[in-house]
Motif scaffolding. Structure first.
Motif, PDB file in Angstrom:
ATOM      1  N   ARG A 141      30.164  22.509  51.382  1.00  0.00           N
ATOM      2  CA  ARG A 141      30.997  23.633  50.959  1.00  0.00           C
ATOM      3  C   ARG A 141      32.392  23.596  51.587  1.00  0.00           C
ATOM      4  O   ARG A 141      33.129  24.588  51.534  1.00  0.00           O
ATOM      5  N   PHE A 149      28.346  24.677  42.696  1.00  0.00           N
ATOM      6  CA  PHE A 149      27.616  23.418  42.522  1.00  0.00           C
ATOM      7  C   PHE A 149      26.917  23.431  41.168  1.00  0.00           C
ATOM      8  O   PHE A 149      26.042  24.251  40.918  1.00  0.00           O
ATOM      9  N   ARG A 164      29.761  19.272  42.836  1.00  0.00           N
ATOM     10  CA  ARG A 164      30.684  20.311  43.302  1.00  0.00           C
ATOM     11  C   ARG A 164      31.916  20.430  42.419  1.00  0.00           C
ATOM     12  O   ARG A 164      32.440  19.435  41.920  1.00  0.00           O
TER      13      ARG A 164
END
Length: 402
Positions: free
Chosen positions: A301, A334, A241
């Motif tokens: 997220r 990502f 991420r």
């Protein structure tokens, strides 16, 4: 299940890499189907900064791929496309360079060192890069402000990389996909890889019917491991991420992609923990993009205020004026990480007809064109322009067997 379409090759994934694979495969004479469960550039590409870099790559296979890709990006940018290819009304009849359409900007990169030790390491890296074909120009401490007037004082020096460039990634992916002429199947999820009695690929199964072809290219980015598993092979792609801060428009206040020398070490790190190093760059549209963070937290997220604060702090250390600038938004994406930091490229000997083009981590935008060309050459039986051995998809199975 009803067979919906057939062609010479199905490319799975309509991000930048998939679009480039479709473009070069079509230019090699193949009938291409480009399929994605979402829209074009709906995954990692849409969350990218659009970097086309050689500055952050040590000598080796990835740098060779970056140099090839940089040349191809320059060639694409100079191509003149019809108004129809650019998605405009054909009646306008206004041809335009592709580079203008996807905001290609050969602005160069500037890597800065805070002290003598960092500068010595950067100088050593640049020497190896030059031997591989990179243009790397030393910049003394007193010369840094000639390139970037708003840089912080007291830096030890840096290195200028004029070959670094930038595109607007979603525009670039869309224009490459359109220019390929591939049959675009968006909103269509691949649920299986079809194989014949001999084990060879014969297409993919989707939630809306089968797409038949004797070759399938896995360009699914962060989800490349899932597509590989549908074909019965292991490819250990993991998400890494990263967050990006976007400022209010500041036309030309930051002229290059500017990053601290320790960014290169963060890119090459195997750590799953959070790492941040300041990366600041202006865009053709005006806003400044601020990165970079890396952490392996799966597909989480969640917004992370500590990460965003670290990015802002790093950016203001490089450019103090940013402390008084508004950040309009932040977004995350990502990166498709593979353990040795090299993408999986080329045919998979475990499944005849299966090709991989994924695992580029944060360099997929820049490496897409070279990847697309190499995949097209492999698909058509030509000798690839670069040796694919370091990128072979089966290398992780070999390591597991040792």
């Amino acid at each position: 299940m009803t067979n919906g379409s057939s062609g010479d090759v199905v490319v799975v994934g309509a991000g930048m890499v998939g679009a480039a694979c479709a473009l070069y495969a079509a230019r090699a004479g193949l009938d291409v189907i480009l399929v994605d469960r979402g829209p074009v550039a709906g995954g990692t590409t849409g969350a990218g900064e659009g970097n086309l870099l050689v500055s952050d790559k040590a000598p080796g296979p990835e740098l060779r791929l970056a140099l090839l890709s940089g040349r191809l990006w320059r060639e694409l940018a100079e191509e003149v496309s019809s108004a129809e290819e650019l998605g405009r009304a054909e009646s306008l009849g206004v041809p335009e360079e592709l580079g203008t359409a996807f905001e290609y900007e050969p602005k160069g990169g500037l890597v800065v060192a805070s002290g003598p030790a960092e500068l010595a390491a950067l100088t050593g890296l640049a020497a190896g890069q030059r031997a591989a074909g990179v243009t790397a120009v030393p910049v003394g401490a007193s010369e840094l402000h000639d390139l970037e007037p708003y840089l912080a004082p007291g830096l030890a020096g840096g290195m200028h990389y004029p070959q670094d460039a930038q595109v607007m990634p979603t525009l670039a992916a869309a224009h490459l996909a359109r220019a390929s002429g591939a049959r675009l199947e968006t909103g269509r999820t691949v649920t299986g890889v079809l194989r014949g009695p001999d084990g060879a690929v014969r297409g993919v199964r989707t939630d809306r019917g089968d797409l038949l072809a004797p070759a399938v290219v896995n360009a699914a980015g962060t989800w490349g491991g899932e597509i590989a598993a549908l074909a019965g092979v292991r490819l250990p792609v993991l998400p890494r991420r990263g967050f990006v801060l976007v400022t209010e428009p500041l036309p030309r206040r930051v002229r290059h992609k500017v990053f601290a020398a320790d960014y290169v070490a963060d890119v090459a790190s195997d750590s799953a923990a959070l790492q941040t190093s300041p990366v600041v760059e202006g865009t053709a549209a005006g806003p400044v993009l601020i990165g970079a963070s890396r952490e392996r937290v799966g597909f989480d997220r969640s917004f992370s205020l500590p990460v965003v604060r670290a990015l802002a702090a790093g950016a203001t250390r490089l450019f103090p004026f940013l402390a008084d600038v508004r950040a309009l938004r932040t977004y995350l994406g990502f990166r498709p990480y593979l353990p040795d930091h090299l993408p999986a490229l080329g045919p998979d000997p475990r499944v005849p007809g299966l090709f991989h083009a994924c695992g580029h981590e944060g360099a997929g935008i820049g490496l897409a064109t070279g990847t697309g060309l190499l995949i097209a050459q492999a698909l058509t039986g030509r000798t690839p322009e670069l040796d694919l051995f370091p990128f072979r998809p089966e290398r992780f199975a070999e390591e597991a067997a040792e």
